[in-house]
Design a protein around this motif. Structure first.
Motif, PDB file in Angstrom:
ATOM      1  N   HIS A  27       0.909  -1.312  -0.003  1.00  0.00           N
ATOM      2  CA  HIS A  27      -0.096   0.026   0.105  1.00  0.00           C
ATOM      3  C   HIS A  27       0.851   1.141  -0.100  1.00  0.00           C
ATOM      4  O   HIS A  27       1.911   1.324   0.811  1.00  0.00           O
ATOM      5  N   ASP A  54      -2.952   0.835  -3.789  1.00  0.00           N
ATOM      6  CA  ASP A  54      -2.084  -0.620  -3.572  1.00  0.00           C
ATOM      7  C   ASP A  54      -1.467  -0.835  -4.815  1.00  0.00           C
ATOM      8  O   ASP A  54      -1.712  -0.481  -6.140  1.00  0.00           O
ATOM      9  N   THR A  91       2.939  -1.131   4.163  1.00  0.00           N
ATOM     10  CA  THR A  91       2.488   0.027   3.523  1.00  0.00           C
ATOM     11  C   THR A  91       3.642   1.245   3.460  1.00  0.00           C
ATOM     12  O   THR A  91       4.627   1.195   4.400  1.00  0.00           O
ATOM     13  N   SER A 127       4.535   5.024   3.555  1.00  0.00           N
ATOM     14  CA  SER A 127       3.874   6.159   3.869  1.00  0.00           C
ATOM     15  C   SER A 127       4.787   7.266   3.550  1.00  0.00           C
ATOM     16  O   SER A 127       6.146   7.067   4.170  1.00  0.00           O
TER      17      SER A 127
END
Length: 136
Positions: free
Chosen positions: A7, A21, A76, A78
Motif C-alpha cells: 500500500h 495498492d 505500507t 507512507s
C-alpha cells in the motif's frame, strides 16, 4: 489488499494526495534510490525532492514529492511531504521560472540564501522531470 501488493500513502499538510495498492514503489532518499515491494522490511528514510514512481498491474505511474520522509511498515509505504503533485497539477511554466530564479540566486552568491536557492532548484528540477510523464 492482494498478498503481492504494497500500500502507498502520500500525505501532505493539505491531506492525502495518494492512497493506492501497488506492485512496486521507487523513491530517492538522501542515501540513494530505494524500491519497495510487498513484505518489505521496516524502513525509515529522508527523501529528496523527486518523482516517486509506482507500478500498478504493470503500469508505471508517478507523483512529485517535495522531499520529506518515507516509512515502510506492515506492508505500507507512507510518504510524508510538504507538497505532492501529479503531472496534471504542475504548472511547468512556473516551474521553469522558479528554476531560473534559483539559478540566478546561486550565481549572485549570497551565502545566506544559497541553501534556500539550492532547495528551490531541486524542487523545480523534480517538478520539471514530471513533464517526461505528462500526457496532456
Amino acid at each position: 489488499m492482494a498478498e503481492n501488493k504494497i500500500h502507498l500513502d502520500v500525505v501532505t499538510p493539505r491531506g492525502v494526495a495518494l492512497n493506492v495498492d501497488c506492485d512496486l514503489v521507487v523513491v530517492s532518499s538522501t542515501n540513494g534510490e530505494m524500491g519497495f515491494m510487498a513484505n518489505h522490511a521496516p524502513t525509515l528514510a529522508a527523501l529528496i525532492p523527486q518523482v516517486v514512481r509506482y507500478t500498478i498491474d504493470g503500469q508505471e505511474k508517478v507523483i512529485f514529492v517535495s522531499g520529506g520522509f518515507v516509512e515502510v511498515n506492515n506492508n505500507t509505504v507512507s510518504i510524508m511531504a510538504l507538497a505532492a503533485e501529479t503531472s496534471s497539477e504542475i504548472d511547468f511554466k512556473r516551474a521553469e521560472e522558479a528554476k531560473a530564479r534559483a539559478i540566478a540566486q546561486l550565481k549572485e552568491g549570497e551565502h545566506s540564501d544559497r541553501v534556500r536557492a539550492e532547495a528551490a532548484l531541486a524542487r523545480a528540477n523534480a517538478r520539471l522531470k514530471m513533464s517526461e510523464y505528462h500526457h496532456g
